[in-house]
Design a protein around this motif. Structure first.
Motif, mmCIF file in Angstrom:
data_model
loop_
_atom_site.group_PDB
_atom_site.id
_atom_site.type_symbol
_atom_site.label_atom_id
_atom_site.label_comp_id
_atom_site.label_asym_id
_atom_site.label_seq_id
_atom_site.Cartn_x
_atom_site.Cartn_y
_atom_site.Cartn_z
ATOM 1 N N ARG A 1 -61.989 31.988 34.857
ATOM 2 C CA ARG A 1 -62.095 32.430 36.422
ATOM 3 C C ARG A 1 -60.821 32.080 37.035
ATOM 4 O O ARG A 1 -60.247 32.894 37.740
ATOM 5 C CB ARG A 1 -63.402 32.005 37.047
ATOM 6 C CG ARG A 1 -63.368 32.248 38.594
ATOM 7 C CD ARG A 1 -64.456 31.628 39.132
ATOM 8 N NE ARG A 1 -64.971 30.268 39.376
ATOM 9 C CZ ARG A 1 -64.187 29.583 40.135
ATOM 10 N NH1 ARG A 1 -63.465 29.947 40.920
ATOM 11 N NH2 ARG A 1 -64.251 27.985 40.051
ATOM 12 N N GLN B 1 -57.866 34.026 36.115
ATOM 13 C CA GLN B 1 -57.899 35.418 36.915
ATOM 14 C C GLN B 1 -57.209 35.265 38.160
ATOM 15 O O GLN B 1 -57.052 36.415 38.920
ATOM 16 C CB GLN B 1 -58.896 36.123 36.508
ATOM 17 C CG GLN B 1 -59.352 36.288 35.135
ATOM 18 C CD GLN B 1 -58.794 37.696 34.773
ATOM 19 O OE1 GLN B 1 -57.820 38.160 35.244
ATOM 20 N NE2 GLN B 1 -58.861 37.893 33.260
ATOM 21 N N TRP C 1 -59.661 34.316 40.508
ATOM 22 C CA TRP C 1 -60.737 34.719 41.252
ATOM 23 C C TRP C 1 -61.325 33.538 41.934
ATOM 24 O O TRP C 1 -61.523 32.410 41.336
ATOM 25 C CB TRP C 1 -61.705 35.370 40.273
ATOM 26 C CG TRP C 1 -61.276 36.843 39.538
ATOM 27 C CD1 TRP C 1 -60.228 37.586 40.338
ATOM 28 C CD2 TRP C 1 -61.666 37.437 38.735
ATOM 29 N NE1 TRP C 1 -60.119 38.709 39.551
ATOM 30 C CE2 TRP C 1 -61.050 38.615 38.511
ATOM 31 C CE3 TRP C 1 -62.753 37.021 37.638
ATOM 32 C CZ2 TRP C 1 -61.165 39.339 37.308
ATOM 33 C CZ3 TRP C 1 -62.958 37.670 36.538
ATOM 34 C CH2 TRP C 1 -62.004 39.136 36.415
ATOM 35 N N ARG D 1 -68.471 40.240 40.463
ATOM 36 C CA ARG D 1 -68.442 41.047 39.032
ATOM 37 C C ARG D 1 -69.516 40.871 38.139
ATOM 38 O O ARG D 1 -69.767 41.768 37.384
ATOM 39 C CB ARG D 1 -67.150 40.656 38.530
ATOM 40 C CG ARG D 1 -65.698 41.082 39.398
ATOM 41 C CD ARG D 1 -64.500 40.285 38.669
ATOM 42 N NE ARG D 1 -63.387 40.598 39.588
ATOM 43 C CZ ARG D 1 -62.570 41.782 39.385
ATOM 44 N NH1 ARG D 1 -62.912 42.691 38.494
ATOM 45 N NH2 ARG D 1 -61.663 41.981 40.235
ATOM 46 N N THR E 1 -73.300 38.631 30.481
ATOM 47 C CA THR E 1 -72.779 39.186 31.737
ATOM 48 C C THR E 1 -71.583 38.690 32.210
ATOM 49 O O THR E 1 -70.618 39.056 32.651
ATOM 50 C CB THR E 1 -73.779 38.888 32.894
ATOM 51 O OG1 THR E 1 -75.058 39.710 32.497
ATOM 52 C CG2 THR E 1 -73.549 39.499 33.952
ATOM 53 N N ARG F 1 -68.507 39.544 29.875
ATOM 54 C CA ARG F 1 -67.977 40.803 30.384
ATOM 55 C C ARG F 1 -67.144 40.938 31.265
ATOM 56 O O ARG F 1 -66.118 41.445 31.610
ATOM 57 C CB ARG F 1 -69.192 41.802 30.371
ATOM 58 C CG ARG F 1 -69.901 42.392 29.111
ATOM 59 C CD ARG F 1 -70.578 43.648 29.270
ATOM 60 N NE ARG F 1 -71.562 43.554 28.117
ATOM 61 C CZ ARG F 1 -73.100 43.628 28.175
ATOM 62 N NH1 ARG F 1 -73.607 43.248 29.234
ATOM 63 N NH2 ARG F 1 -73.482 43.968 27.084
ATOM 64 N N ALA F 2 -67.646 40.064 32.571
ATOM 65 C CA ALA F 2 -66.940 40.040 33.630
ATOM 66 C C ALA F 2 -65.786 39.339 33.612
ATOM 67 O O ALA F 2 -64.510 39.771 34.274
ATOM 68 C CB ALA F 2 -67.756 39.180 34.982
ATOM 69 N N LEU F 3 -65.549 38.515 32.657
ATOM 70 C CA LEU F 3 -64.490 37.450 32.401
ATOM 71 C C LEU F 3 -63.598 38.496 31.249
ATOM 72 O O LEU F 3 -62.342 37.798 30.878
ATOM 73 C CB LEU F 3 -64.801 36.055 31.952
ATOM 74 C CG LEU F 3 -65.217 35.352 32.943
ATOM 75 C CD1 LEU F 3 -65.787 34.205 32.305
ATOM 76 C CD2 LEU F 3 -64.066 34.793 33.935
ATOM 77 N N ASP F 4 -63.852 39.689 31.000
ATOM 78 C CA ASP F 4 -63.077 40.367 29.884
ATOM 79 C C ASP F 4 -62.806 39.643 28.575
ATOM 80 O O ASP F 4 -61.861 39.636 28.275
ATOM 81 C CB ASP F 4 -61.720 40.661 30.291
ATOM 82 C CG ASP F 4 -61.334 41.957 29.618
ATOM 83 O OD1 ASP F 4 -61.873 42.687 28.976
ATOM 84 O OD2 ASP F 4 -59.969 41.959 29.675
ATOM 85 N N THR F 5 -63.889 38.974 28.210
ATOM 86 C CA THR F 5 -63.974 38.457 26.857
ATOM 87 C C THR F 5 -65.252 38.693 26.402
ATOM 88 O O THR F 5 -65.938 39.479 26.761
ATOM 89 C CB THR F 5 -63.584 36.896 26.960
ATOM 90 O OG1 THR F 5 -63.396 36.222 25.835
ATOM 91 C CG2 THR F 5 -64.986 36.192 27.602
ATOM 92 N N SER F 6 -65.508 38.020 24.841
ATOM 93 C CA SER F 6 -66.788 38.427 24.133
ATOM 94 C C SER F 6 -67.410 37.085 24.455
ATOM 95 O O SER F 6 -66.910 36.141 24.516
ATOM 96 C CB SER F 6 -66.385 38.644 22.757
ATOM 97 O OG SER F 6 -65.739 37.608 22.143
#
Length: 197
Positions: A20, A23, A25, A33, A58, A61-66
């Motif tokens: 987080r 990013q 954020w 997000r 969730t 996904r919001a952190l653009d990772t798996s």
């Protein structure tokens, strides 16, 4: 909960917070997000709320990772030693996180041959940085001079050859799976290809 479970729990919480912050954020931004309340996200990060699988999915996904990357713990094999290829004056390191990638360090003393038979073309992509000396990259009909600390990146479908200029040079290259395969098949072709990585 075992000690290992507690360590994983703590690691995941720290990872969520670090991702987080990387990013840039705020809690509110990531919460929006991830469709969570800021207080829920704060309690997840601080360990005051139990981690739930649906929330982890969730958040990933919001952190653009798996999810796999979010809960990954395998850090035992941090250090790797090179495979040494003395015949081609190379050291190679596979990239464990992406088995298709290979890092190669090579010392070159000869200039690249501009004979068409010595230039390679194959699927893939390559990147290299010159660690010392000066390298010459022949790429199609163009000639590039690559100095110490400069890098070159190119699609390998263009005929190419790499060599030294004005004395030895050392390069560190990164090959994707197709580029490495193209060079592996060319290595048996003899010394005509040798100056090329």
């Amino acid at each position: 909960m075992t000690q290992d479970d507690g360590e994983l729990d703590s690691l995941v919480r720290k990872r969520i917070r670090a991702l987080r912050m990387a990013q840039g954020w705020s809690l509110d931004e990531l919460a929006t997000r991830a469709r969570l309340s800021p207080s829920t996200l704060s309690r997840i990060e601080t360990g005051q709320r139990r981690l739930a699988l649906d929330q982890l999915v969730t958040l990933a996904r919001a952190l653009d990772t798996s999810l796999d990357q979010l809960v990954e713990t395998a850090a035992d094999d941090v250090i790797s030693s090179p495979v040494i290829d003395a015949a081609h004056q190379q050291m190679r390191w596979p990239v464990r996180a992406d088995p298709g990638m290979t890092v190669v360090r090579q010392r070159m003393t000869d200039p690249p041959s501009d004979r068409p038979s010595a230039m390679r073309a194959h699927p893939g992509h390559e990147w290299f940085v010159v660690l010392s000396g000066t390298a010459i990259l022949l790429l199609g009909n163009r000639r590039f001079r690559v100095e110490t600390n400069q890098a070159a990146e190119f699609p390998t479908m263009l005929p190419h050859a790499i060599g030294a200029e004005g004395g030895p040079c050392e390069v560190l290259g990164i090959f994707d799976r197709d580029a490495r395969r193209g060079h592996r098949s060319g290595e048996s072709a003899g010394d005509a290809d040798r100056p090329s990585k």
